[in-house]
Design a protein around this motif. Structure first.
Motif, PDB file in Angstrom:
ATOM      1  N   UNK A 101     -13.209 -10.571 -10.988  1.00  0.00           N
ATOM      2  CA  UNK A 101     -13.560  -9.237 -10.491  1.00  0.00           C
ATOM      3  C   UNK A 101     -12.830  -8.167 -11.285  1.00  0.00           C
ATOM      4  N   UNK A 102     -13.094  -6.910 -10.975  1.00  0.00           N
ATOM      5  CA  UNK A 102     -12.416  -5.816 -11.672  1.00  0.00           C
ATOM      6  C   UNK A 102     -10.913  -5.903 -11.477  1.00  0.00           C
ATOM      7  N   UNK A 103     -10.513  -6.119 -10.220  1.00  0.00           N
ATOM      8  CA  UNK A 103      -9.091  -6.201  -9.885  1.00  0.00           C
ATOM      9  C   UNK A 103      -8.870  -7.468  -9.099  1.00  0.00           C
ATOM     10  N   UNK A 104      -7.607  -7.847  -8.983  1.00  0.00           N
ATOM     11  CA  UNK A 104      -7.327  -9.108  -8.325  1.00  0.00           C
ATOM     12  C   UNK A 104      -6.110  -8.930  -7.423  1.00  0.00           C
ATOM     13  N   UNK A 105      -6.168  -9.567  -6.232  1.00  0.00           N
ATOM     14  CA  UNK A 105      -4.997  -9.541  -5.365  1.00  0.00           C
ATOM     15  C   UNK A 105      -3.900 -10.420  -5.941  1.00  0.00           C
ATOM     16  N   UNK A 106      -2.677 -10.103  -5.590  1.00  0.00           N
ATOM     17  CA  UNK A 106      -1.627 -11.111  -5.617  1.00  0.00           C
ATOM     18  C   UNK A 106      -1.771 -11.786  -4.263  1.00  0.00           C
ATOM     19  N   UNK A 107      -2.123 -13.056  -4.235  1.00  0.00           N
ATOM     20  CA  UNK A 107      -2.504 -13.621  -2.937  1.00  0.00           C
ATOM     21  C   UNK A 107      -1.310 -13.950  -2.039  1.00  0.00           C
ATOM     22  N   UNK A 108      -0.101 -13.581  -2.467  1.00  0.00           N
ATOM     23  CA  UNK A 108       1.025 -13.785  -1.562  1.00  0.00           C
ATOM     24  C   UNK A 108       1.338 -12.522  -0.759  1.00  0.00           C
ATOM     25  N   UNK A 109       1.011 -11.347  -1.310  1.00  0.00           N
ATOM     26  CA  UNK A 109       1.260 -10.132  -0.520  1.00  0.00           C
ATOM     27  C   UNK A 109       0.074  -9.171  -0.515  1.00  0.00           C
ATOM     28  N   UNK A 112     -10.148  -0.637  -2.919  1.00  0.00           N
ATOM     29  CA  UNK A 112      -9.667  -1.507  -4.000  1.00  0.00           C
ATOM     30  C   UNK A 112      -9.490  -2.941  -3.508  1.00  0.00           C
ATOM     31  N   UNK A 113      -9.186  -3.094  -2.226  1.00  0.00           N
ATOM     32  CA  UNK A 113      -9.101  -4.436  -1.654  1.00  0.00           C
ATOM     33  C   UNK A 113     -10.481  -5.086  -1.664  1.00  0.00           C
ATOM     34  N   UNK A 114     -11.497  -4.278  -1.356  1.00  0.00           N
ATOM     35  CA  UNK A 114     -12.864  -4.791  -1.378  1.00  0.00           C
ATOM     36  C   UNK A 114     -13.277  -5.220  -2.782  1.00  0.00           C
ATOM     37  N   UNK A 115     -12.841  -4.433  -3.769  1.00  0.00           N
ATOM     38  CA  UNK A 115     -13.236  -4.713  -5.148  1.00  0.00           C
ATOM     39  C   UNK A 115     -12.770  -6.107  -5.582  1.00  0.00           C
ATOM     40  N   UNK A 116     -11.720  -6.607  -4.933  1.00  0.00           N
ATOM     41  CA  UNK A 116     -11.223  -7.951  -5.264  1.00  0.00           C
ATOM     42  C   UNK A 116     -12.004  -9.040  -4.535  1.00  0.00           C
ATOM     43  N   UNK A 117     -12.833  -8.642  -3.577  1.00  0.00           N
ATOM     44  CA  UNK A 117     -13.509  -9.610  -2.705  1.00  0.00           C
ATOM     45  C   UNK A 117     -14.710 -10.240  -3.410  1.00  0.00           C
ATOM     46  N   UNK A 118     -15.068 -11.451  -2.982  1.00  0.00           N
ATOM     47  CA  UNK A 118     -16.131 -12.239  -3.612  1.00  0.00           C
ATOM     48  C   UNK A 118     -17.415 -11.493  -3.916  1.00  0.00           C
ATOM     49  N   UNK A 150      -4.216 -14.454   4.983  1.00  0.00           N
ATOM     50  CA  UNK A 150      -5.582 -14.248   4.498  1.00  0.00           C
ATOM     51  C   UNK A 150      -6.071 -15.460   3.726  1.00  0.00           C
ATOM     52  N   UNK A 151      -5.155 -16.322   3.392  1.00  0.00           N
ATOM     53  CA  UNK A 151      -5.449 -17.668   2.903  1.00  0.00           C
ATOM     54  C   UNK A 151      -6.490 -17.689   1.785  1.00  0.00           C
ATOM     55  N   UNK A 152      -6.299 -16.779   0.841  1.00  0.00           N
ATOM     56  CA  UNK A 152      -7.187 -16.754  -0.296  1.00  0.00           C
ATOM     57  C   UNK A 152      -6.507 -17.575  -1.390  1.00  0.00           C
ATOM     58  N   UNK A 153      -6.896 -18.836  -1.523  1.00  0.00           N
ATOM     59  CA  UNK A 153      -6.253 -19.700  -2.515  1.00  0.00           C
ATOM     60  C   UNK A 153      -7.000 -19.570  -3.841  1.00  0.00           C
ATOM     61  N   UNK A 154      -6.249 -19.276  -4.885  1.00  0.00           N
ATOM     62  CA  UNK A 154      -6.853 -19.179  -6.216  1.00  0.00           C
ATOM     63  C   UNK A 154      -6.767 -20.536  -6.900  1.00  0.00           C
ATOM     64  N   UNK A 208     -13.065 -13.843  11.931  1.00  0.00           N
ATOM     65  CA  UNK A 208     -12.179 -13.794  10.768  1.00  0.00           C
ATOM     66  C   UNK A 208     -12.354 -12.446  10.070  1.00  0.00           C
ATOM     67  N   UNK A 209     -11.255 -11.855   9.651  1.00  0.00           N
ATOM     68  CA  UNK A 209     -11.341 -10.615   8.895  1.00  0.00           C
ATOM     69  C   UNK A 209     -11.766 -10.888   7.465  1.00  0.00           C
ATOM     70  N   UNK A 210     -12.413  -9.913   6.841  1.00  0.00           N
ATOM     71  CA  UNK A 210     -12.885 -10.089   5.471  1.00  0.00           C
ATOM     72  C   UNK A 210     -12.041  -9.347   4.448  1.00  0.00           C
ATOM     73  N   UNK A 211     -11.525  -8.177   4.830  1.00  0.00           N
ATOM     74  CA  UNK A 211     -10.780  -7.384   3.859  1.00  0.00           C
ATOM     75  C   UNK A 211      -9.524  -6.837   4.522  1.00  0.00           C
ATOM     76  N   UNK A 212      -8.622  -6.327   3.725  1.00  0.00           N
ATOM     77  CA  UNK A 212      -7.307  -5.962   4.224  1.00  0.00           C
ATOM     78  C   UNK A 212      -7.268  -4.614   4.901  1.00  0.00           C
ATOM     79  N   UNK A 213      -8.059  -4.463   5.944  1.00  0.00           N
ATOM     80  CA  UNK A 213      -8.018  -3.216   6.685  1.00  0.00           C
ATOM     81  C   UNK A 213      -8.360  -3.521   8.139  1.00  0.00           C
TER      82      UNK A 213
END
Lengths: 323, 730
Positions: B61-69, B279-285, B717-721, B629-634
């Motif tokens: 994606x355009x941007x990527x989470x750090x999946x720990x925080x 920006x959180x959404x932009x990282x989403x699938x 949020x258990x997004x495992x890369x 389940x929540x989808x994005x960080x809000x």
């Protein structure tokens, strides 16, 4: 003989059409919508409706005829744009896959498993039946009876799990949840074969008891023919005939009814996915499997009848000219 | 004898052949087991966790989470420039981004992918997320309306013509007449001459430009028009109109939806309103890019292929629909219909750190390092194999044999016993473990440093709290589906029922998974900067007081509660789904607790998930189980379902103040003030309105040997890369 085959072949499409119609009606009545997840976020209602229309799920007859026309290649013969021969459509639940792809990938697995199981069942069953049938009432007859009883009455998920825990987890002889080598297939095929083996054992036993008292066996004994030779060369040949007539339906059952075994051993066969398809109302997959399997069944039954005649030419088949 | 042996031999030969044709792939560096196969590898159509895990490997994606925080980091683009009003985002894409077929990754890829997600024709689960883009929602509605109109036949009576139909008729005719030759099968009525008609249409279109009503009045005078329409209403002319509508749709997206590419490597997005979580959404699938020529199956000639490979597919003219393998425009419905064959090898093209080598239906997926990826050693493992094992017991047994590194979903019936073994192991090494953790090790490192488990202990099972909540909904409608008054329409009754449940007893004795008990809806500490309210804790006395204040009290001393007129509390109809035994046991426990403590009668109604869902939507229940389940960080990913108009508001909860506050939250620019308002909404919902009773935070249970698998995130949020995971297995 050829007249019979011809007649059977002409009957086949009619039988298949009846099966198709009945199964389709039943499957249509399953509640739910395969295009939606049972839980979680729902799409807007208009989008859901539009998707139903896109896959013909809004009209019983629309789906019925369309699917039939594609599956029988009618659309292809008509030269419709994008039509393919024997097109069973996309799976409604897993839309990235067509039913043709799924069947091509998984049907051979189920067929292999079923055939191997029947092969093992014949081996175990005929041997046990011979052992028991040559000395009815003896201790060894009783022992084979017990084994047969266990084979018939224990459900396959119990046998399967026991085999998995012992042979794979404890002794690590066979791998789990792997498919591709003969070693991977032994446990599931063995599990699947046991009920059939038990039945074959009983059939052989009764046949053996019958034959061992027949005049020709006594005559052979009188001529001094060895006991083993009598059993194998003379008696078994006749005792095995009922087994042969059972093999047709048994093979069909083994190849279609293996979903429990497939699930327990994680065998990538069509059986467990067929059950999933029914549960999620994946109409295209349900109908694809039913069409292919019923075609196979019709062919099997015909094949067994022909084989029967071939092995024992004295037997004439119902409807064939008696010459 | 030969006659018996021959069929057997044939069987053997066939068997051997089948075995030979079915070979297993070699062992990968990471072998994981999923309970279910990926439903799709098309990011715009994904919604399952296992699917999204694959998205992180196959696409960038355009941007990527750090999946720990869940902080945001550059990926296909650098961190964007944000305008002062927080509505315009400008992304600068990296210039060395490549698709796995070698084409450059450009801003046009993102525009085409997001357009695809927004098209109602794609039926993407998450199309709603894209409505945040200015013009997105209007575009979606516009396309839906045009498609609905298209389905209707043209009226054969001039008085029935509405401005919309008029425009459609004129548009179709104009488009048709502009063709160099009329398509086959279309003939104009003999009295009409084409040029005269064309002039007439032009006049009508000009009238339409002036105003819609003037178009109508012109049409009413145009006596010949309906004649022409009648002659045109056949399949070929519908095809022409359907394609014309498609061209219009593309143009409309370009003109009205504000996501643009000032140049090939710059993407500018203008939002309909400030959304700090954009920006959180932009990282989403769903925001991951797809390669348009692959998705549509473009068949290009050699020079176009070379151009696309050099500069990007946007440089070539999109081929006509006859030269696109997977997409068509349906002449009956005008829908853009997509087949999804491209998600499988050899067609699949992605821009992520991995490529798709094989995918076998409900069997396995093999990923290999993408040679075209811009950072070659970015992915830790060379090959990843994901195997599907549907039976929960078999999956555990298979893991025990050591063939697999990571089991992503442990749900065997004896799971609680396995967790007890883990507890026993930790108890046996409590001192050492504490020391190791105090020394700065994480829990996996510490566990692997301890001696191996004894009989009756285990350390390879791991519970991960998730971004989801298990709950029971109260029906908030004033009357029940059977026409009777609904006691749960009263917030006081809902609060009383929610407070009278000992949730700790449920997680300790019923589910036995010891999930964190929840009194609020959003799992605490999962969204940075968000303070969860307290909610209402277990308090039996308060529950009884509240119930009595609402008029329900045991007046005749029979142990059951009645209202003032002596009518007993209606028998509570509690609905649950039977696809897992979990909800049967929890529902039984709820029944036991409520009957004992509140003096009510509860009737359980277990239904298969399909029937359960129907009843839920129809409102045919008093209390029903649910999970979210929540989808994005809000917080809105949870709280929006309490808006009166939300499609997932199964409770039909409606409160004008909550609606208004939710809408206000959409307008606030300052992130802190916004989160404070959302927190207040959650407080109101779960301390006063109680539309549903939270039970616990949902957990996911993994199996892996600590020390063997590295790189798993413990954030709920258990997004495992997949690209981040390493194993020590040989």
């Amino acid at each position: 003989m050829s007249g019979l085959i011809l007649r059977r072949l002409l009957q086949a499409p009619l039988i298949l059409l009846v099966i198709y119609t009945i199964t389709f009606t039943l499957a249509w009545l399953i509640p739910g919508n395969p295009l939606e997840n049972p839980e979680g976020r729902r799409p807007p209602p208009e989008v859901a409706e539009a998707m139903k229309a896109r896959y013909n799920l809004d009209s019983y007859w629309g789906f019925y005829w369309d699917y039939l026309a594609n599956a029988t290649s009618l659309r292809y013969v008509q030269g419709r744009e994008g039509a393919k021969p024997f097109d069973l459509g996309p799976s409604l639940r897993h839309q990235d896959w067509t039913v043709n792809e799924i069947l091509a990938d998984q049907l051979p697995v189920s067929l292999t498993l079923g055939m191997l199981a029947i092969f093992i069942a014949c081996g175990i069953g005929i041997l046990a039946g011979m052992i028991g049938g040559t000395k009815p009432g003896s201790l060894r007859d009783f022992a084979t009876l017990i084994v047969a009883l266990v084979g018939i009455s224990l459900p396959s998920f119990v046998i399967g799990t026991v085999l998995l825990v012992t042979c794979s987890v404890w002794w690590k002889i066979f791998p789990i949840a792997s498919w591709g080598t003969l070693g991977d297939m032994i446990l599931p095929a063995l599990t699947l074969s046991l009920p059939f083996a038990a039945y074959i054992a009983r059939l052989t036993r009764f046949g053996m008891i019958d034959q061992m008292n027949a005049d020709y066996v006594r005559a052979a004994r009188a001529r001094g023919v060895g006991e083993l030779r009598i059993v194998i060369k003379h008696a078994l040949k006749n005792a095995a005939l009922p087994v042969l007539s059972y093999l047709g339906p048994a093979a069909a059952m083994a190849m279609t009814g293996s979903f429990v075994v497939e699930r327990v051993f994680a065998v990538p066969g069509i059986g467990q996915h067929f059950v999933d398809a029914v549960l999620s109302k994946d109409l295209t997959l349900i109908m694809g499997v039913v069409i292919v399997y019923s075609t196979l069944l019709v062919c099997f039954n015909l094949l067994v009848d022909v084989l029967y005649h071939w092995i024992d030419p004295r037997i004439t088949l119902a409807g064939s000219p008696t010459t | 004898m030969v006659r018996i042996v021959a069929p057997a031999l044939t069987l053997l030969v066939v068997l051997a052949l089948a075995l030979y044709l079915d070979a297993t792939p070699p062992r990968a560096d990471l072998v994981l087991v999923n309970r279910n196969d990926a439903f799709t590898l098309d990011p715009q159509r994904m919604s399952w966790m296992q699917d999204l895990r694959f998205a992180s490997a196959l696409y960038e994606p355009l941007l990527r989470w750090d999946n720990t925080d869940f902080s945001i980091h550059p990926a296909a683009a650098a961190l964007p420039e944000v305008s002062d009003d927080h509505r315009t985002y400008t992304f600068h894409l990296r210039h060395d981004g490549r698709w796995s077929n070698g084409d450059p990754v450009t801003a046009h890829d993102f525009i085409a992918s997001w357009r695809r997600a927004l098209l109602p024709d794609t039926a993407a689960d998450y199309s709603g997320m894209f409505m945040l883009i200015e013009g997105g929602e209007a575009f979606f509605t516009w396309r839906m309306q045009r498609l609905a109109e298209f389905g209707a036949d043209l009226p054969d009576d001039a008085t029935l013509i509405t401005p919309e139909v008029a425009q459609r008729v004129v548009g179709r005719l104009f488009h048709l007449l502009a063709q160099p030759a009329l398509p086959e099968g279309i003939a104009l009525p003999p009295a009409l001459d084409r040029e005269a008609l064309q002039r007439e249409m032009r006049r009508l279109l000009e009238a339409a430009d002036r105003s819609r009503t003037s178009l109508i009045s012109e049409l009413e005078q145009s006596t010949r028009l309906l004649e022409v329409v009648a002659a045109l209403d056949d399949e070929s002319s519908r095809t022409v109109e359907a394609h014309w509508l498609w061209d219009q749709t593309m143009a409309r997206f370009r003109d009205t939806v504000r996501v643009t590419a000032p140049d090939d490597f710059t993407l500018r997005v203008h939002l309909a309103r400030p959304a700090p979580y954009f920006l959180d959404l932009v990282c989403f699938g769903a925001f991951h890019p797809v390669h348009r020529p692959t998705v549509e199956g473009w068949q290009l000639n050699a020079s176009d292929l070379a151009l696309a490979n050099d500069r990007g597919w946007h440089m070539v003219v999109p081929p006509p629909f006859e030269a696109r393998r997977w997409v068509t425009i349906n002449p009956q419905t005008a829908r853009f219909e997509q087949r999804h064959d491209w998600t499988k090898p050899p067609y699949h093209v992605g821009n992520g750190p991995y490529v798709l080598r094989t995918w076998r239906y409900k069997r396995d997926i093999l990923l290999e390092r993408n040679a075209q990826y811009h950072t070659p050693d970015f992915a830790r493992c060379d090959r990843i194999l994901a195997v599907v094992i549907n039976d929960p017991n078999t999956a555990v047994l298979a893991f025990e044999t050591g063939r697999f590194d990571w089991l992503t979903d442990v749900s065997a019936e004896y799971l609680p016993d396995m967790l007890a073994q883990r507890k026993a192991y930790e108890a046996a090494h409590a001192e050492d473990l504490r020391a190791l953790l105090a020394g700065g090790m994480n829990i996996d490192e510490a566990l692997s440093a301890l001696p191996p488990p004894q009989e009756g202990q285990r350390r390879n099972i791991h519970v991960f709290p998730t971004f989801g909540t298990d709950f029971y909904s109260f029906n908030c409608r004033p009357t029940l589906s059977n026409g009777h008054a609904n006691p749960f329409a009263s917030a006081a009754v809902r609060r009383a029922f929610a407070r009278s449940i000992d949730k700790q007893a449920i997680v300790d004795n019923v589910t036995r998974l010891h999930e964190p008990v929840a009194n609020t809806f959003i799992p605490p500490h999962t969204i940075a900067g968000y303070e969860s309210p307290e909610g209402l804790a277990y308090d039996l006395q308060a529950a009884r007081r509240e119930l009595a204040a609402a008029g329900w009290d045991d007046r005749d001393g029979d142990g059951l509660i009645e209202d003032e007129r002596g009518n007993p509390f209606p028998v509570i109809d509690l609905l649950y789904s039977t696809n897992t035994s979990r909800y049967k046991w929890i529902s039984l426990e709820l029944k036991a607790q409520w009957e004992k403590t509140l003096g009510v009668r509860v009737q359980l109604r277990g239904k298969d998930s399909k029937f359960y869902k129907d009843d839920l939507i129809k409102g045919d229940f008093m209390i029903a189980r649910g999970r979210w389940y929540g989808d994005y960080g809000d917080p809105t990913t949870f709280l929006n379902i309490f808006h009166t108009l939300d499609g997932n508001n199964d409770r039909k909860f409606s409160d004008p103040m909550i609606d208004e506050m939710l809408e206000d939250a959409d307008r606030i620019v300052d992130p802190q003030a916004r989160l404070a308002l959302l927190s207040e909404i959650e407080r109101l919902l779960f301390e006063e309105h109680m539309p549903l009773m939270p039970i616990c935070q949902l957990v996911q249970v993994y199996m892996y040997e600590p020390g063997n698998v590295h790189g798993l995130s413990r954030h709920p949020r258990l997004s495992q890369f997949l690209w981040q995971i390493e194993t020590e297995s040989p």
